[in-house]
Design a protein around this motif. Structure first.
Motif, PDB file in Angstrom:
ATOM      1  N   GLU A  60      12.021   8.138  25.588  1.00 14.82           N
ATOM      2  CA  GLU A  60      12.914   7.467  24.639  1.00 14.82           C
ATOM      3  C   GLU A  60      12.102   6.502  23.791  1.00 14.82           C
ATOM      4  OE1 GLU A  60      16.027   8.088  24.088  1.00 14.82           O
ATOM      5  OE2 GLU A  60      16.446   9.464  25.755  1.00 14.82           O
ATOM      6  N   ALA A  61      12.802   5.565  23.135  1.00 13.97           N
ATOM      7  CA  ALA A  61      12.165   4.602  22.243  1.00 13.97           C
ATOM      8  C   ALA A  61      11.197   3.713  23.007  1.00 13.97           C
ATOM      9  CB  ALA A  61      13.229   3.746  21.567  1.00 13.97           C
ATOM     10  N   GLU A  62      10.167   3.246  22.299  1.00 10.36           N
ATOM     11  CA  GLU A  62       9.159   2.330  22.846  1.00 10.36           C
ATOM     12  C   GLU A  62       8.550   2.880  24.131  1.00 10.36           C
ATOM     13  OE1 GLU A  62      11.763  -0.999  22.873  1.00 10.36           O
ATOM     14  OE2 GLU A  62      11.010  -1.756  20.967  1.00 10.36           O
ATOM     15  N   ASP A  63       8.192   4.142  24.068  1.00  8.97           N
ATOM     16  CA  ASP A  63       7.528   4.818  25.182  1.00  8.97           C
ATOM     17  C   ASP A  63       6.039   4.507  25.106  1.00  8.97           C
ATOM     18  OD1 ASP A  63       7.511   6.950  27.338  1.00  8.97           O
ATOM     19  OD2 ASP A  63       6.178   7.899  25.873  1.00  8.97           O
ATOM     20  N   LEU A  64       5.486   3.973  26.174  1.00  7.70           N
ATOM     21  CA  LEU A  64       4.081   3.556  26.186  1.00  7.70           C
ATOM     22  C   LEU A  64       3.340   4.282  27.295  1.00  7.70           C
ATOM     23  CD1 LEU A  64       1.875   1.737  25.024  1.00  7.70           C
ATOM     24  CD2 LEU A  64       2.624  -0.060  26.601  1.00  7.70           C
ATOM     25  N   VAL A  65       2.296   5.026  26.928  1.00  2.00           N
ATOM     26  CA  VAL A  65       1.570   5.877  27.878  1.00  2.00           C
ATOM     27  C   VAL A  65       0.066   5.746  27.638  1.00  2.00           C
ATOM     28  CG1 VAL A  65       1.069   8.274  28.493  1.00  2.00           C
ATOM     29  CG2 VAL A  65       3.430   7.543  28.191  1.00  2.00           C
ATOM     30  N   LEU A  66      -0.693   5.714  28.727  1.00  2.00           N
ATOM     31  CA  LEU A  66      -2.148   5.735  28.654  1.00  2.00           C
ATOM     32  C   LEU A  66      -2.628   7.073  29.203  1.00  2.00           C
ATOM     33  CD1 LEU A  66      -4.851   4.371  28.081  1.00  2.00           C
ATOM     34  CD2 LEU A  66      -4.709   3.291  30.339  1.00  2.00           C
ATOM     35  N   VAL A  67      -3.365   7.822  28.378  1.00  2.00           N
ATOM     36  CA  VAL A  67      -3.869   9.152  28.747  1.00  2.00           C
ATOM     37  C   VAL A  67      -5.368   9.045  28.990  1.00  2.00           C
ATOM     38  CG1 VAL A  67      -4.087  11.557  28.023  1.00  2.00           C
ATOM     39  CG2 VAL A  67      -2.099  10.208  27.300  1.00  2.00           C
ATOM     40  N   PRO A 109       9.595   0.253  30.432  1.00  2.00           N
ATOM     41  CA  PRO A 109      10.034  -0.127  29.083  1.00  2.00           C
ATOM     42  C   PRO A 109       9.649  -1.535  28.611  1.00  2.00           C
ATOM     43  CG  PRO A 109      11.745   1.139  30.154  1.00  2.00           C
ATOM     44  CD  PRO A 109      10.684   0.912  31.199  1.00  2.00           C
ATOM     45  N   PRO A 110       9.669  -2.565  29.466  1.00  2.00           N
ATOM     46  CA  PRO A 110       9.291  -3.886  28.950  1.00  2.00           C
ATOM     47  C   PRO A 110       7.880  -3.934  28.365  1.00  2.00           C
ATOM     48  CG  PRO A 110      10.427  -4.117  31.043  1.00  2.00           C
ATOM     49  CD  PRO A 110      10.182  -2.645  30.853  1.00  2.00           C
ATOM     50  N   ALA A 111       6.973  -3.110  28.873  1.00  2.00           N
ATOM     51  CA  ALA A 111       5.606  -3.110  28.350  1.00  2.00           C
ATOM     52  C   ALA A 111       5.578  -2.594  26.917  1.00  2.00           C
ATOM     53  CB  ALA A 111       4.699  -2.257  29.238  1.00  2.00           C
ATOM     54  N   GLY A 112       6.353  -1.553  26.623  1.00  2.00           N
ATOM     55  CA  GLY A 112       6.411  -1.028  25.270  1.00  2.00           C
ATOM     56  C   GLY A 112       7.000  -2.041  24.301  1.00  2.00           C
ATOM     57  N   LYS A 113       8.033  -2.746  24.741  1.00  2.00           N
ATOM     58  CA  LYS A 113       8.637  -3.770  23.879  1.00  2.00           C
ATOM     59  C   LYS A 113       7.662  -4.910  23.630  1.00  2.00           C
ATOM     60  CE  LYS A 113      13.309  -2.657  25.451  1.00  2.00           C
ATOM     61  NZ  LYS A 113      14.500  -3.097  26.207  1.00  2.00           N
ATOM     62  N   TRP A 114       6.903  -5.281  24.668  1.00  2.00           N
ATOM     63  CA  TRP A 114       5.914  -6.354  24.503  1.00  2.00           C
ATOM     64  C   TRP A 114       4.829  -5.935  23.529  1.00  2.00           C
ATOM     65  CZ3 TRP A 114       0.672  -6.140  25.703  1.00  2.00           C
ATOM     66  CH2 TRP A 114      -0.017  -7.351  25.584  1.00  2.00           C
ATOM     67  N   MET A 115       4.344  -4.695  23.639  1.00  2.00           N
ATOM     68  CA  MET A 115       3.296  -4.243  22.726  1.00  2.00           C
ATOM     69  C   MET A 115       3.810  -4.197  21.295  1.00  2.00           C
ATOM     70  SD  MET A 115       0.838  -0.888  22.904  1.00  2.00           S
ATOM     71  CE  MET A 115      -0.045  -0.327  21.448  1.00  2.00           C
ATOM     72  N   LEU A 133      -7.954  -5.460  22.917  1.00  2.00           N
ATOM     73  CA  LEU A 133      -8.474  -5.891  24.211  1.00  2.00           C
ATOM     74  C   LEU A 133      -7.428  -6.669  24.996  1.00  2.00           C
ATOM     75  CD1 LEU A 133     -12.097  -6.880  23.163  1.00  2.00           C
ATOM     76  CD2 LEU A 133     -11.496  -5.148  24.860  1.00  2.00           C
ATOM     77  N   ASP A 134      -6.698  -7.540  24.313  1.00  2.00           N
ATOM     78  CA  ASP A 134      -5.661  -8.320  24.993  1.00  2.00           C
ATOM     79  C   ASP A 134      -4.566  -7.404  25.526  1.00  2.00           C
ATOM     80  OD1 ASP A 134      -4.409 -10.873  25.732  1.00  2.00           O
ATOM     81  OD2 ASP A 134      -2.909 -10.321  24.243  1.00  2.00           O
ATOM     82  N   ILE A 135      -4.181  -6.410  24.743  1.00  2.00           N
ATOM     83  CA  ILE A 135      -3.159  -5.460  25.182  1.00  2.00           C
ATOM     84  C   ILE A 135      -3.633  -4.694  26.408  1.00  2.00           C
ATOM     85  CG2 ILE A 135      -2.053  -3.270  24.549  1.00  2.00           C
ATOM     86  CD1 ILE A 135      -1.856  -4.429  21.669  1.00  2.00           C
ATOM     87  N   MET A 136      -4.861  -4.197  26.376  1.00  2.00           N
ATOM     88  CA  MET A 136      -5.372  -3.408  27.502  1.00  2.00           C
ATOM     89  C   MET A 136      -5.492  -4.241  28.764  1.00  2.00           C
ATOM     90  SD  MET A 136      -8.162  -0.806  25.827  1.00  2.00           S
ATOM     91  CE  MET A 136      -8.948  -1.913  24.665  1.00  2.00           C
ATOM     92  N   CYS A 137      -5.971  -5.482  28.643  1.00  2.00           N
ATOM     93  CA  CYS A 137      -6.105  -6.334  29.826  1.00  2.00           C
ATOM     94  C   CYS A 137      -4.751  -6.691  30.407  1.00  2.00           C
ATOM     95  CB  CYS A 137      -6.889  -7.595  29.473  1.00  2.00           C
ATOM     96  SG  CYS A 137      -8.648  -7.315  29.227  1.00  2.00           S
ATOM     97  N   THR A 138      -3.770  -6.941  29.547  1.00  2.00           N
ATOM     98  CA  THR A 138      -2.425  -7.271  30.030  1.00  2.00           C
ATOM     99  C   THR A 138      -1.789  -6.081  30.725  1.00  2.00           C
ATOM    100  OG1 THR A 138      -2.136  -8.883  28.242  1.00  2.00           O
ATOM    101  CG2 THR A 138      -0.138  -8.095  29.338  1.00  2.00           C
ATOM    102  N   LEU A 139      -1.993  -4.883  30.179  1.00  2.00           N
ATOM    103  CA  LEU A 139      -1.401  -3.688  30.771  1.00  2.00           C
ATOM    104  C   LEU A 139      -2.026  -3.328  32.116  1.00  2.00           C
ATOM    105  CD1 LEU A 139      -0.993  -1.364  27.656  1.00  2.00           C
ATOM    106  CD2 LEU A 139       0.782  -2.649  28.866  1.00  2.00           C
ATOM    107  N   ALA A 140      -3.184  -3.889  32.427  1.00  3.48           N
ATOM    108  CA  ALA A 140      -3.829  -3.583  33.711  1.00  3.48           C
ATOM    109  C   ALA A 140      -2.918  -3.908  34.883  1.00  3.48           C
ATOM    110  CB  ALA A 140      -5.145  -4.344  33.833  1.00  3.48           C
ATOM    111  N   ASP A 141      -2.056  -4.912  34.732  1.00  4.76           N
ATOM    112  CA  ASP A 141      -1.147  -5.314  35.812  1.00  4.76           C
ATOM    113  C   ASP A 141       0.310  -4.959  35.529  1.00  4.76           C
ATOM    114  OD1 ASP A 141      -3.004  -6.561  37.643  1.00  4.76           O
ATOM    115  OD2 ASP A 141      -3.255  -8.119  36.129  1.00  4.76           O
ATOM    116  N   ALA A 142       0.574  -4.254  34.436  1.00  8.60           N
ATOM    117  CA  ALA A 142       1.954  -3.910  34.093  1.00  8.60           C
ATOM    118  C   ALA A 142       2.445  -2.750  34.952  1.00  8.60           C
ATOM    119  CB  ALA A 142       2.054  -3.556  32.616  1.00  8.60           C
ATOM    120  N   PRO A 143       3.683  -2.792  35.430  1.00  9.94           N
ATOM    121  CA  PRO A 143       4.209  -1.684  36.231  1.00  9.94           C
ATOM    122  C   PRO A 143       4.191  -0.370  35.460  1.00  9.94           C
ATOM    123  CG  PRO A 143       5.653  -3.606  36.353  1.00  9.94           C
ATOM    124  CD  PRO A 143       4.663  -3.884  35.264  1.00  9.94           C
TER     125      PRO A 143
END
Length: 328
Positions: free
Chosen positions: A58-65, A125-131, A151-161
Motif C-alpha cells: 500500500e501507500a508509503e511502502d518502504l523496502v530494502l533490497v 508503516p511508521p518508517a515509511g511515513k517518517w522517511m 546516511l541518517d535515514i539508513m542509520c535510523t532504519l537499522a533499528d526500525a521494525p
C-alpha cells in the motif's frame, strides 16, 4: 523468467544515487543489480516481488533490497487517481557502507542494517511515513545535504521494525548463506546446507561439520540465524523451488525432488504454509504479471536507473514523468 541486469551509474564523484520517479503506473520489470536499494513507494498499491516473496503493498511502502536479489513492483492504479505514483530510490554500495562504519563509529548502525537486509526487509508503516518527512533534504539540490539525509535515514532504519522477505538462497545470486557476520562454526553449517540442501541432511552431520553438540548447535542457530536448523533448511529448499517455478517450466514433482522433498504431497503442504499459495498458484502469479517488454534487458542495461527514458504514447503524452534523479 530470467531477471534482467540493471546497471546503476553512480558517476565518478558520488557515494549514493538518489532517484525520484513519478509515473501513472509501475510496470512489472523483473531485474537485479549489485547495489543495495532502499525504495519508498507512495500513492501506489499493487504487488511487490522480492526474490521469492510476493506481497500486496500500500501507500508509503518502504523496502530494502540486498545486492543481486531479483525484484520489481507492479501497480496499475494510483491510490489518488489525480496524482502520479511516486518511488524514491536510494542505491548504495555495501562495501562503501561498511567502510563508513569502519571510519566513523557514528555510522556503526550501517552494519546492522546490512545484516538485517540479507533476505530483503519490509519496514513497518511508521518508517515509511517518517522517511517521507525527510524528502526535502533527501531530494535537495545540494549533494552534501542529500548524502547526510541518506546516511541518517539508513542509520535510523537499522533499528526500525521490519519483516524479512525472501527465503535464504531463494535465488543463487542472492544467497544468504555464509556471510562473514556469523561465527565460523555456523558458517560451516550454512555452507553444508547451501551445498547439500537437496539431500537428506542429518543433524549429526551438521554438528560434526561445526564440531558442536546438537544442543549447542541448536542454541547457536536460534541465536545467530533466528530460527531452528530444521526451519532454516526448509526455507532454503522452498527458496530453491521458488526459483525453479519462476525460471523453468519443469513439472512440480520434478521441482519437489530437486529441492529436497521426498514426496509431492509434503512439498505442496510445506510450500503452501510458507507462501500461502500452492506451487502452481505461485508460478501463475509471476506468469500473470507478464514478462518484461521485449527490450527490457537492453533498457535496463543502457540506462541508469531503469525507466530513465521517457516513453511516448501514440497521443504524444509522456507515459512516464521523471521528476528528477540525483547523485550524492
Amino acid at each position: 523468467m530470467k531477471p534482467a541486469y540493471e546497471h546503476v551509474d553512480f558517476g565518478g564523484d558520488c557515494s549514493v544515487r538518489v532517484y525520484h520517479r513519478r509515473l501513472p503506473r509501475i510496470p512489472f520489470e523483473w531485474h537485479h543489480h549489485p547495489e543495495y536499494e532502499l525504495t519508498l513507494t507512495m500513492n501506489s498499491h499493487g504487488k511487490r516481488y522480492i526474490g521469492d516473496s510476493v506481497n500486496e503493498y500500500e501507500a508509503e511502502d518502504l523496502v530494502l533490497v540486498p545486492p543481486d536479489l531479483p525484484h520489481t513492483w507492479a501497480s496499475n492504479r494510483s491510490i489518488d487517481p489525480s496524482s502520479p505514483q511516486v518511488a524514491i530510490v536510494i542505491w548504495f554500495d555495501g562495501d562503501w557502507a561498511r567502510r563508513m562504519a569502519d571510519c566513523c563509529p557514528e555510522y556503526e548502525p550501517l552494519r546492522k542494517l546490512l545484516r538485517r537486509a540479507a533476505c530483503g526487509l519490509a519496514f513497518e508503516p511508521p518508517a515509511g511515513k517518517w522517511m517521507r518527512e525527510r524528502l526535502e533534504q533527501l531530494l535537495s539540490s545540494v549533494a552534501r545535504e542529500r548524502l547526510g539525509a541518506a546516511l541518517d535515514i539508513m542509520c535510523t532504519l537499522a533499528d526500525a521494525p521490519g519483516q524479512p522477505l525472501a527465503s535464504p538462497s531463494a535465488f543463487n545470486e542472492a544467497s544468504t548463506g555464509p556471510s562473514g557476520h556469523e561465527p565460523e562454526r555456523i558458517n560451516r553449517v550454512l555452507s553444508m546446507i547451501d551445498a547439500r540442501f537437496a539431500e537428506p541432511l542429518r543433524l549429526s552431520e551438521l554438528c560434526a561439520a561445526a564440531s558442536l553438540s546438537e544442543r549447542t548447535l541448536t542454541r547457536y542457530f536460534v541465536q545467530h540465524i533466528g530460527e531452528s536448523v530444521g526451519r532454516y533448511i526448509t526455507r532454503v529448499r522452498i527458496g530453491h523451488a521458488c526459483r525453479m517455478l519462476v525460471d523453468t517450466s519443469l513439472p512440480v514433482a520434478v521441482i519437489a525432488a530437486r529441492s529436497g522433498f521426498a514426496n509431492v504431497a509434503n512439498f505442496n503442504r510445506q510450500f503452501r504454509a510458507a507462501k500461502q499459495a500452492t506451487p502452481a498458484e505461485y508460478r501463475r502469479q509471476f506468469a500473470a504479471a507478464g514478462s518484461p517488454d521485449k527490450d527490457v534487458e537492453a533498457r535496463l542495461t543502457e540506462r541508469s536507473p531503469s525507466l530513465q527514458r521517457k516513453r511516448k504514447s501514440t497521443g504524444g503524452r509522456n507515459d512516464e514523468e521523471m521528476a528528477g534523479q540525483y547523485r550524492a
